[in-house]
Design a protein around this motif. Structure first.
Motif, short mmCIF file in Angstrom:
data_model
loop_
_atom_site.label_atom_id
_atom_site.label_comp_id
_atom_site.label_asym_id
_atom_site.label_seq_id
_atom_site.Cartn_x
_atom_site.Cartn_y
_atom_site.Cartn_z
N MET A 173 0.74 -1.13 0.05
CA MET A 173 0.04 0.06 -0.09
C MET A 173 1.03 1.35 0.30
O MET A 173 1.69 1.76 1.10
N SER A 174 0.81 1.79 -0.81
CA SER A 174 1.30 3.54 -0.74
C SER A 174 1.32 4.69 0.30
O SER A 174 -0.08 4.06 1.17
N GLU A 175 1.80 5.29 0.26
CA GLU A 175 1.61 5.97 1.20
C GLU A 175 -0.21 7.19 1.30
O GLU A 175 -0.02 7.48 2.33
N GLU A 176 0.04 7.55 -0.31
CA GLU A 176 -1.02 8.46 0.10
C GLU A 176 -2.02 7.14 0.05
O GLU A 176 -3.88 7.62 0.79
N GLU A 177 -2.46 6.00 -0.34
CA GLU A 177 -3.61 5.66 0.29
C GLU A 177 -3.69 5.23 1.44
O GLU A 177 -4.21 4.50 2.05
N LEU A 178 -2.35 5.04 1.89
CA LEU A 178 -2.18 4.71 3.24
C LEU A 178 -3.21 6.47 4.05
O LEU A 178 -4.08 5.60 5.33
N VAL A 179 -2.33 7.43 3.57
CA VAL A 179 -3.09 8.37 4.54
C VAL A 179 -4.44 8.78 3.96
O VAL A 179 -5.94 8.84 4.82
N GLU A 180 -5.06 8.31 2.72
CA GLU A 180 -7.10 8.44 2.64
C GLU A 180 -7.58 7.30 3.05
O GLU A 180 -8.13 7.76 3.78
N GLN A 181 -6.97 6.19 3.60
CA GLN A 181 -7.38 5.39 4.21
C GLN A 181 -7.73 5.44 5.15
O GLN A 181 -9.11 5.95 6.13
N LEU A 182 -7.02 5.89 6.23
CA LEU A 182 -6.77 6.61 7.61
C LEU A 182 -8.18 7.76 7.39
O LEU A 182 -9.00 8.27 8.66
#
Length: 94
Positions: A1-10
């Motif tokens: 999971m990319s950093e951006e996907e991680l932030v969006e998930q959060l």
């Protein structure tokens, strides 16, 4: 999971959790309206939820990068959170 996907998930998880607790926020704010000096309970709840989403996303980036988010990161976070405004407002004001 990319950093951006991680932030969006959060952001999504934070908003989902906050949206589920709107009735609790509304009741607590209404009960403490005079202490909080709140005129519009719904607008106050909206501000709380937006603040939570923006703060949590910024904290997530800071944790991932072991430092403060860049200006570019902050713009990305803001854009992601702002894209959810219609959903947030609908849940609070309808």
């Amino acid at each position: 999971m990319s950093e951006e996907e991680l932030v969006e998930q959060l952001i999504t998880q934070t908003l989902d959790g906050a949206l589920q607790t709107i009735p609790i926020y509304m009741a607590e704010i209404e009960q403490n309206k005079s202490e909080l000096q709140v005129e519009n309970t719904k607008e106050f709840a909206y501000g709380v939820i937006m603040g939570m989403a923006l703060g949590m996303a910024g904290a997530a980036i800071a944790a991932i990068r072991n430092g403060m988010p860049s200006e570019e990161d902050q713009v990305k976070v803001r854009d992601m959170v702002y894209s959810k405004i219609p959903q947030i407002r609908e849940r609070i004001f309808s």
